[in-house]
Design an enzyme around this catalytic site. Structure first.
Site, mmCIF file in Angstrom:
data_model
loop_
_atom_site.group_PDB
_atom_site.id
_atom_site.type_symbol
_atom_site.label_atom_id
_atom_site.label_comp_id
_atom_site.label_asym_id
_atom_site.label_seq_id
_atom_site.Cartn_x
_atom_site.Cartn_y
_atom_site.Cartn_z
ATOM 1 N N MET A 127 -31.459 4.709 6.607
ATOM 2 C CA MET A 127 -31.523 5.340 7.933
ATOM 3 C C MET A 127 -31.382 6.856 7.804
ATOM 4 O O MET A 127 -32.065 7.610 8.494
ATOM 5 C CB MET A 127 -30.423 4.764 8.828
ATOM 6 C CG MET A 127 -30.521 5.177 10.276
ATOM 7 S SD MET A 127 -32.073 4.694 11.039
ATOM 8 C CE MET A 127 -31.649 3.154 11.821
ATOM 9 N N PHE B 176 8.115 6.964 -1.514
ATOM 10 C CA PHE B 176 6.958 6.394 -2.201
ATOM 11 C C PHE B 176 6.173 5.500 -1.237
ATOM 12 O O PHE B 176 6.745 4.659 -0.556
ATOM 13 C CB PHE B 176 7.423 5.585 -3.426
ATOM 14 C CG PHE B 176 6.283 4.922 -4.143
ATOM 15 C CD1 PHE B 176 5.294 5.674 -4.767
ATOM 16 C CD2 PHE B 176 6.174 3.539 -4.168
ATOM 17 C CE1 PHE B 176 4.233 5.069 -5.420
ATOM 18 C CE2 PHE B 176 5.108 2.928 -4.821
ATOM 19 C CZ PHE B 176 4.135 3.698 -5.444
ATOM 20 N N GLN B 177 4.884 5.696 -1.198
ATOM 21 C CA GLN B 177 3.975 4.958 -0.315
ATOM 22 C C GLN B 177 4.368 5.052 1.162
ATOM 23 O O GLN B 177 4.218 4.102 1.916
ATOM 24 C CB GLN B 177 3.849 3.495 -0.752
ATOM 25 C CG GLN B 177 3.131 3.356 -2.096
ATOM 26 C CD GLN B 177 2.681 1.943 -2.395
ATOM 27 O OE1 GLN B 177 3.327 0.989 -2.003
ATOM 28 N NE2 GLN B 177 1.572 1.814 -3.116
ATOM 29 N N LYS C 83 10.676 -1.998 5.854
ATOM 30 C CA LYS C 83 11.001 -3.049 4.899
ATOM 31 C C LYS C 83 12.392 -3.638 5.149
ATOM 32 O O LYS C 83 12.607 -4.848 5.050
ATOM 33 C CB LYS C 83 10.901 -2.505 3.478
ATOM 34 C CG LYS C 83 10.958 -3.595 2.424
ATOM 35 C CD LYS C 83 10.704 -3.048 1.038
ATOM 36 C CE LYS C 83 10.797 -4.154 -0.006
ATOM 37 N NZ LYS C 83 10.576 -3.645 -1.365
ATOM 38 N N GLU D 289 -8.030 -3.343 1.606
ATOM 39 C CA GLU D 289 -7.503 -3.524 2.966
ATOM 40 C C GLU D 289 -8.578 -3.304 4.029
ATOM 41 O O GLU D 289 -8.527 -3.908 5.093
ATOM 42 C CB GLU D 289 -6.318 -2.597 3.220
ATOM 43 C CG GLU D 289 -5.034 -3.031 2.532
ATOM 44 C CD GLU D 289 -4.923 -2.497 1.103
ATOM 45 O OE1 GLU D 289 -5.902 -1.916 0.606
ATOM 46 O OE2 GLU D 289 -3.853 -2.673 0.496
#
Lengths: 575, 214
Positions: A479, A115-116, A165, A53
């Site tokens: 760097m 969940f999630q 959802k 993502e």
């Protein structure tokens, strides 16, 4: 005319109504209805599947920067959405118009640690321009409309819409909301010029300046005020410095363009900024990488600051004349009031400083070694002197690119400026190439940052994007290694890298690659990459201990630079 | 110095969070924050007391202003205004102390709202300094508990009242008060006044089209 539609359909139809052509994303449990609607109704949008993502968010960001339109990314709830946050913070820092759509657990599970589930609304609040949590299907059409409006108007920025959802599944009578029905009483981003009195004062200051300098930031590019900027510079012969994100606001081959200022700006550039008596800042945030330590910055200068965002003016430095307004309209109002001027002494002084810089330039020295600046300059020559888009990652290669690639076209360099996000390069290049398919895109990346998001190589190959990758491999987090060399007594803690064989890696993804170790191979390799139709990777194996100079040490003044070393055999005029 | 800032904002979920988060992130020092309904439905009104120099106070206002849900911001510190706060103080009160406390309550025009055998709850409303002065005196008797609401403020007379109607800001009222909307040195109508006529909301494709080359 309205029809019964579910939330998922409303999402796609709203995107289409906003003119969206491409969406970058990854599906998941909480976005299943949205993805199902895409397949079921065959909406005329291109969906680019990312591998992570974070990649999707950088792609949307790159797409937005390259096209000036809103980039859209899509992720599921919980980890999908939290993976987006780096990209959102990056887009927020660099004022990039992105709309992120995320799925959320059903409203019945909200707050129950389902969940999630993650508090994405709360998490993204400080790293977006605005965000929404949609728990009621009736809000959805308006919220999507507002999200796009907020993202691309005023000072652009990312907007996140978190959709439960069950909202995606619920149905309502849907029509695209009428513009008059939108309700944003606190947001009226009308483009206007700054206050005329203040513009008059600014013109007066510019006309009486002996050593004026313009600092042009990305605001010039966003407002599309490049032509006006050049007119102002030419009319009064004012040298123009750009910020990293402002690169391309003035062609860097223009005699009045004196390069990028700041931590890795050239010494004559920073000298000009520090010694100026009037500093015209246009669309730049004046962050610490540009100014060095705030207290010492341009202490002799009166500062005129043009910015659309009042919160940027006076944030870091006291401003003498704040000009709050659109850069384009403000410059148009300012131009007729500015008198022609020559400034011969001032320009002569800058030219004199420049001689010393040119003399120290590594490219002016005879060396057999494959130095990164040489690679960058060769790339510039071989792309018809910069006739391509360059996307960079973050690190040493980014600074070499900014120093040695002379951008003559606007919106031809895309890089992570404010947030300095390693891993930005490859996914952003994907977004850029998707947005501007006709133009050659070169990704200049380091081995460290490239490996953070290199899984997106599969996206490059799958989407058949002809991105050319110049990988500057110094086998270190360069760097950081440079800072350890200079400030931490060469204790290389955590900076040496274990790298894969990048050519084999490219091969594994089904794209050709080439390793280059010697100076004389550079031209051939670049030409070979250009001749190849699809994506191509060149790994340049360079000295791990090459440093980026000049450099302003952190917490130091811009007047206090670590210069490039003087060549080993000094010439006569070196005093 | 301390500044009193009033902000009007849409009454939507997360707005308080946005404001609080902004103060935390930008390192602004809040002395007090109160929030409640304004006269307009859907618009809340917050009063902040903030400690900071001129530059910080300008930043506070500009940053607040930038929040999409915030409809107006005003620094009322230097305007003729009424500023009030309410405190409830539970103080030890036994024997001879009790009558002394009652005298103090009279002097300060406070009131006693609860009486127990050994304590009193005193309610005082007024400017912050008056509450502080009474609190200091009551400390001698032993304060058991105290709660203060934080300041709320309102400009006197025909001063600036930006909220009118559901959509926030009426054109004329803002025009009168516009100079207070933004920090003093920054003279700009950045947040212009809502247009009465129907707006056309451009889609992203109709903004300035991009020309890729010079």
């Amino acid at each position: 005319m309205s029809e019964r539609k579910n939330g998922a359909q409303i999402v796609w139809e709203s995107l289409l109504a906003e003119g969206v052509e491409v969406v970058f994303g990854i599906p998941g449990g909480a976005t299943l209805p949205i993805y199902d609607a895409l397949a079921k109704h065959e909406y005329a949008l291109r969906h680019v599947l990312a591998t992570h993502e974070q990649g999707a968010s950088h792609m949307a960001d790159g797409y937005a920067r390259a096209t000036g339109r809103v980039g859209v990314c899509l992720a599921t709830s919980g980890p999908g959405a939290t993976n987006l946050t780096t990209g959102l913070a990056n887009a927020h820092m660099d004022s990039s118009p992105v709309v992120a759509i995320t799925g959320q657990v059903p409203t019945t599970l909200l707050g129950r640690d389902g969940f999630q589930e993650a508090d994405v609304h709360g998490v993204t609040m400080p790293i977006t321009k605005h965000n929404y949590l949609v728990t009621d299907i009736h809000e959805l059409p308006h919220v999507l409309r507002e999200a796009f409006y907020i993202a691309h108007t005023g000072r652009p920025g990312p907007v996140l819409v978190d959709i439960c959802k069950d909202v995606q599944q619920a149905e309502i009578e849907f029509k695209i909301p009428d513009s008059a029905d939108l309700d944003l009483p606190g947001y009226h981003p009308v483009l206007i010029a700054a206050d005329p009195d203040a513009i008059g004062q600014a013109a007066n200051l510019i006309n009486n300046a002996g050593q004026p300098v313009i600092v042009a930031g990305q605001g010039v590019l966003i407002a599309q005020a490049e032509a006006e900027l050049c007119q102002l510079a030419e009319k009064a012969n004012i040298p123009v410095i750009t910020t990293l994100l402002g690169v391309g606001a003035i062609p860097q081959t223009d005699p009045l363009s004196i390069g990028m200022g700041g931590m890795h700006g050239e010494a004559y550039t920073n000298n000009a900024m520090m010694e100026s008596d009037v500093l015209v800042v246009i669309g730049a945030r004046l962050d610490d990488r540009l100014t060095g330590v705030f207290g010492t910055f341009a202490s002799k200068a009166q500062i005129i600051h043009i910015d659309l965002d009042p919160a940027e003016v006076g944030k870091n430095l006291a401003t003498d004349i704040p000009l709050i307004g659109d850069a384009l309209l403000t410059l148009r109002a300012l131009l007729p009031l500015v008198e022609p001027n020559e400034h011969p002494a001032w320009l002569g002084q800058i030219a004199e400083w420049r001689t010393d810089t040119d003399f120290r330039d590594v490219l002016a020295q005879e060396t057999e070694e494959l130095v990164p600046p040489f690679i960058i300059r060769q790339l510039w020559h071989l792309t018809d002197e910069g006739n391509c888009i360059v996307v960079t990652d973050v690190g040493q290669h980014q600074m070499w690119e900014a120093q040695y690639f002379l951008h003559t076209k606007r919106r031809s360099l895309f890089t992570s400026g404010g947030l300095g996000t390693m891993g930005f390069g490859l996914p952003a290049a994907i977004g850029v190439q998707v947005g501007r398919p006709e133009e050659p895109v070169w990704l200049v990346a380091g081995d460290g940052g490239f490996q953070m998001t290199m899984a997106e190589l599969s996206t490059v190959v799958k989407e058949e994007l002809p991105i050319k990758i110049a990988l500057i491999n110094n086998r270190h987090l360069g760097m950081v290694r440079q800072w350890q060399t200079i400030f931490y007594n060469k204790r290389y803690s955590g900076t040496p890298l274990f790298n894969p064989d990048f050519v084999k890696l490219a091969d594994a993804y089904g794209m050709p690659g080439l390793a280059v170790r010697h100076k004389e191979e550079v031209e051939g390799a670049i030409r070979q990459a250009q001749a190849h139709e699809g994506p191509f990777l060149i790994e340049f194996q360079v000295d791990p201990f090459a440093d980026v100079y000049p450099m302003v040490a952190p917490g130091k003044s811009n007047a206090d630079m670590i210069r490039r070393p003087v060549p080993v055999e000094p010439l006569e005029e070196e005093g | 110095m301390k500044h009193t800032i009033v902000a009007w904002m849409e009454d939507k979920p997360g707005v308080l969070n946005r404001v609080a988060s902004l103060f935390r992130r930008r390192n602004f020092n809040i002395e007090s924050l109160t929030v409640g309904h304004s006269e307009a439905p859907g618009i809340s009104r917050m009063t902040f007391v903030v400690e900071g120099d001129e530059r910080q106070i300008q930043q506070v206002q500009a940053q607040l202003f930038k929040l999409i849900n915030v409809t107006a911001v005003q620094d009322v510190t230097h305007m003729p205004s009424v500023e009030r706060e309410l405190a409830l103080i539970k103080v030890n009160a036994t024997g001879a102390d009790r009558s002394e406390i009652i005298q103090l309550v009279d002097i300060y025009r406070a009131s006693i709202v609860d009486v127990e055998v050994d304590s009193l709850i005193i309610q005082i409303g007024g400017p912050t300094d008056r509450i502080e002065s009474l609190t200091n005196l009551l400390r001698n008797f032993g304060i058991r508990e105290m709660v203060r609401t934080g300041s709320v403020a309102m400009v006197r007379g025909n001063g600036f009242t930006p909220v009118e109607g559901h959509n926030g800001v009426s054109e004329t009222r803002v025009a009168q008060g516009a100079r207070h909307l933004t920090p003093p040195k920054i003279n700009l109508p950045y947040r212009p006044f809502p247009q009465k006529e129907k707006k056309t909301w451009p889609t992203s494709t109709t903004t300035r089209t991009l020309i890729s080359t010079y």
